[in-house]
Design a protein around this motif. Sequence first.
Motif, PDB file in Angstrom:
ATOM      1  N   THR A  45       3.421  -3.856   6.236  1.00 11.18           N
ATOM      2  CA  THR A  45       4.588  -3.028   6.536  1.00 11.18           C
ATOM      3  C   THR A  45       5.769  -3.837   7.057  1.00 11.18           C
ATOM      4  N   ARG A  49       7.399  -3.290   0.608  1.00  5.99           N
ATOM      5  CA  ARG A  49       8.035  -1.973   0.500  1.00  5.99           C
ATOM      6  C   ARG A  49       7.229  -1.111  -0.466  1.00  5.99           C
ATOM      7  N   LEU A  50       7.168   0.181  -0.149  1.00  5.59           N
ATOM      8  CA  LEU A  50       6.547   1.157  -1.037  1.00  5.59           C
ATOM      9  C   LEU A  50       7.644   2.094  -1.522  1.00  5.59           C
ATOM     10  N   SER A  52       8.495   5.402  -3.949  1.00  2.00           N
ATOM     11  CA  SER A  52       7.877   6.564  -4.575  1.00  2.00           C
ATOM     12  C   SER A  52       8.790   7.153  -5.640  1.00  2.00           C
ATOM     13  N   LEU A  69       6.346  10.195   5.448  1.00  9.07           N
ATOM     14  CA  LEU A  69       6.588   8.815   5.030  1.00  9.07           C
ATOM     15  C   LEU A  69       8.083   8.504   4.970  1.00  9.07           C
ATOM     16  N   PHE A  75       9.408   2.558   3.483  1.00  8.14           N
ATOM     17  CA  PHE A  75       9.187   3.547   2.432  1.00  8.14           C
ATOM     18  C   PHE A  75      10.516   4.048   1.874  1.00  8.14           C
TER      19      PHE A  75
END
Length: 270
Positions: A45, A49-50, A52, A69, A75
């Motif tokens: 973290t 990076r995530l 979506s 999130l 995120f």
Amino acid sequence: MNSAKPAIRRAVLPANRHGRDFVVGDLHGCYGPLEQALTAVEFDTARDRLISVGDLVDRGPESLRCLALLDEPWFHAVLGNHEAAMLAHAGDGLQGGTPQAARLHMAVGGEWLDACWPWAENAPLQQLMRRAAGLPHLLRVGDEAVDYHVVHAQLPVNLLGRRWTDKRLEDAWTELDPTVLVWSRSLFTRKPLIQRAWQKGLSPVFCGHTPGKEVRIRQSHVCLDTGLVYGWTGEWNESAITLAEPGAGGVQYHRFELRPKTWVGTGASR
């Protein structure tokens, strides 16, 4: 009658020069498989990076946790049609939308929102709704040389006219119709005869919205909705959560199969 096109929102992220990016398909309230998949790829973290493709909520057991999130600095997301349905159901000021909007959202798995009532007195929900309402329809990731784009459904498909390229998206993104970006399925439901995998001049466009058993690539769109929520419910025998990891050498896919209501089963990367 007001027929004006809805305003489009776009966001730009610089390239991640300190860690990795992972793009994930529709979550639909399935937080457990996501958590296990991120552990499996050793998601950091502080560096990674995530991102979506949208549809964080509805149908699965933990919609609110997936929506939360949006508070995480690592995120990022674009608006999905289920977030759009959620916001319409909640209405302005969280006072409730039209009965039609409420029925639509409830029909696609929005019962969890009623459990949060009274919405206007729920401060954490208010904050998350504000964040959801500001989500972009289109996300560009990269610096001068575009690395990739993220959209929930697809870019408009015009088989007879000009096709989208990185340059055209940069110069004319305001011409896009948000309804198409969030709701259209034409690219992944038409016969593949006219849908080549890659389109000249267009960097990968990661998307979701149209579930399938595998990752599908058409006209530079990479659909990552591999039926996560249907694996959790047991409706599909072959279902997975897929993380795409774009990199200099191409895109690596991390696929984690689902077992009904037992979260992640076997995993594989390719």
